[in-house]
Design a protein around this motif. Structure first.
Motif, PDB file in Angstrom:
ATOM      1  N   THR A  21      22.804 -65.882  70.440  1.00 44.14           N
ATOM      2  CA  THR A  21      23.420 -64.730  69.842  1.00 44.14           C
ATOM      3  C   THR A  21      22.697 -63.388  70.420  1.00 44.14           C
ATOM      4  OG1 THR A  21      24.416 -65.991  67.875  1.00 44.14           O
ATOM      5  CG2 THR A  21      24.161 -63.490  67.941  1.00 44.14           C
ATOM      6  N   HIS A  22      21.370 -63.542  70.442  1.00 51.00           N
ATOM      7  CA  HIS A  22      20.816 -62.311  70.625  1.00 51.00           C
ATOM      8  C   HIS A  22      21.123 -61.849  72.153  1.00 51.00           C
ATOM      9  CE1 HIS A  22      17.725 -65.182  72.228  1.00 51.00           C
ATOM     10  NE2 HIS A  22      17.391 -64.404  73.008  1.00 51.00           N
ATOM     11  N   SER A  64      24.698 -59.618  67.911  1.00 51.01           N
ATOM     12  CA  SER A  64      23.565 -59.871  66.868  1.00 51.01           C
ATOM     13  C   SER A  64      23.960 -58.603  65.377  1.00 51.01           C
ATOM     14  CB  SER A  64      21.994 -59.627  67.379  1.00 51.01           C
ATOM     15  OG  SER A  64      21.823 -60.630  68.200  1.00 51.01           O
ATOM     16  N   THR A  65      24.475 -57.754  65.897  1.00 54.27           N
ATOM     17  CA  THR A  65      24.729 -56.653  65.130  1.00 54.27           C
ATOM     18  C   THR A  65      26.088 -55.874  65.087  1.00 54.27           C
ATOM     19  OG1 THR A  65      23.975 -54.729  66.713  1.00 54.27           O
ATOM     20  CG2 THR A  65      22.273 -55.767  65.325  1.00 54.27           C
ATOM     21  N   VAL A 119      18.855 -68.107  63.053  1.00 54.06           N
ATOM     22  CA  VAL A 119      19.749 -67.724  62.129  1.00 54.06           C
ATOM     23  C   VAL A 119      19.774 -68.693  60.934  1.00 54.06           C
ATOM     24  CG1 VAL A 119      21.238 -66.364  63.786  1.00 54.06           C
ATOM     25  CG2 VAL A 119      21.754 -68.911  63.072  1.00 54.06           C
TER      26      VAL A 119
END
Length: 329
Positions: free
Chosen positions: A81-82, A106-107, A167
């Motif tokens: 994901t990052h 990620s955000t 996560v």
């Protein structure tokens, strides 16, 4: 012949970024998908990418730039994901269509950055919430269409996945069901009441999440990594029906015709047999060809991520190590 008419008729050259468990499945499906040509796979793990490439008869490259240099029309992103933001923006900058596995980034801010870039370039951006394409989920959606939904309960549990490191269960598992709640109700989630615990892992491995949607539906998700077997169950109560679905066995049952004496009727609903990932990738290609809005938009992906992050930030819980330290004192 214009570029649009060309892309409508020729096979779309697609690449896959990240060929772990999920990415390898992307590559496998794409290699046999009508209207698609698997151009290559990209992964810094040369041994893994070479194995997938030899098996599926495509190119293997170390990174997204190498994949883009192969002249792909689209990529699917199954990297950690990052890396989603970096990889997606690199593809979009080259005018390449993107399907990014959930969560979109990620955000929330990174998710919006990807959406804005795709809109600016005029490329298709789809988020890989594959559970929407599960035939059992589709049957549930059809059964409750037009109904006055009262509550939704979802259980998604299983053993701890050794591959998971960055996560917890909320981002890995519950985000699927946050998306389903929003999709089933066609409504935003406006209230979140999370209870989280880290029983074994450093990140949360148990989550009991309660929600209220803007349409007034109450929903809850029970998810953990402590159950020795996988279970995926959905129940939806409406004013006229009670629908139960097992997402693993793909059995969906509907109770209806409730009488004052407590009696009711029950029937098993017809459920398809399509592979969810194949249906998802076909929908992605169709969106590229037609220019229509994809089945799961970037905005929908960000909305589900935002709720998941809210669950994490509005609940305080002690990691297992901290609790052990307190006990020791």
């Amino acid at each position: 012949m214009t570029q649009v008419s060309t892309i409508e008729t020729r096979p779309l050259r697609v690449g896959v970024v990240g060929v772990g468990v999920m990415g390898s499945n992307h590559a496998r499906v794409l290699a046999g998908l009508p209207g698609a040509e698997l151009a290559g796979v990209a992964d810094p793990d040369a041994k893994q990418s070479d194995f997938v490439a030899r098996t599926l008869h495509c190119a293997a490259v170390p990174d997204v730039e190498g994949l883009l240099d192969l002249g792909v029309d689209a990529i699917t992103i199954a990297a950690p994901t990052h890396l989603h933001r970096e990889v997606a923006l690199a593809a979009i900058a080259r005018g390449v269509h993107v399907l990014v596995e959930k969560p979109i980034a990620s955000t929330v801010e990174e998710g919006h950055e990807i959406i804005d870039a795709a809109r600016s370039k005029g490329v298709t951006l789809m988020v890989g919430h594959v559970e929407r394409f599960n035939p059992a989920v589709e049957a549930i959606k059809d059964a409750i269409r037009g109904e006055d939904i009262l509550s939704i309960a979802i259980t998604r549990v299983g053993p701890f996945p050794p591959r998971m490191s960055n996560v917890g269960v909320v981002i890995d598992l519950a985000v699927h069901d946050i998306d389903l709640i929003r999709w089933f109700t066609d409504s935003d989630i406006i209230e979140v009441q999370p209870q989280l615990s880290s029983a074994v892992a450093e990140r949360e491995d148990i989550a009991l999440l309660q929600f209220r949607t803007a349409s007034g539906v109450l929903a809850h998700i029970n998810t953990n990594w402590l159950t020795p077997f996988k279970a995926r169950n959905v129940t939806v109560a409406t004013r006229r029906k009670y629908v139960m679905g097992d997402l693993l066995t793909r059995q969906v049952t509907e109770c209806f015709g409730f009488q004052p004496d407590g009696s009711y009727s029950m029937r098993h609903l017809s459920v398809g047999h399509a592979e969810p990932l194949r249906s998802e990738l076909l929908a992605f290609l169709q969106a590229i060809r037609t220019g229509a809005s994809p089945s799961v938009t970037g905005e929908q992906g960000v909305a589900s991520l935002e709720v998941a992050i809210q669950c994490l930030t509005s609940s305080s819980h002690q990691p297992a190590a901290a609790r052990r330290a307190n006990v020791a004192v």
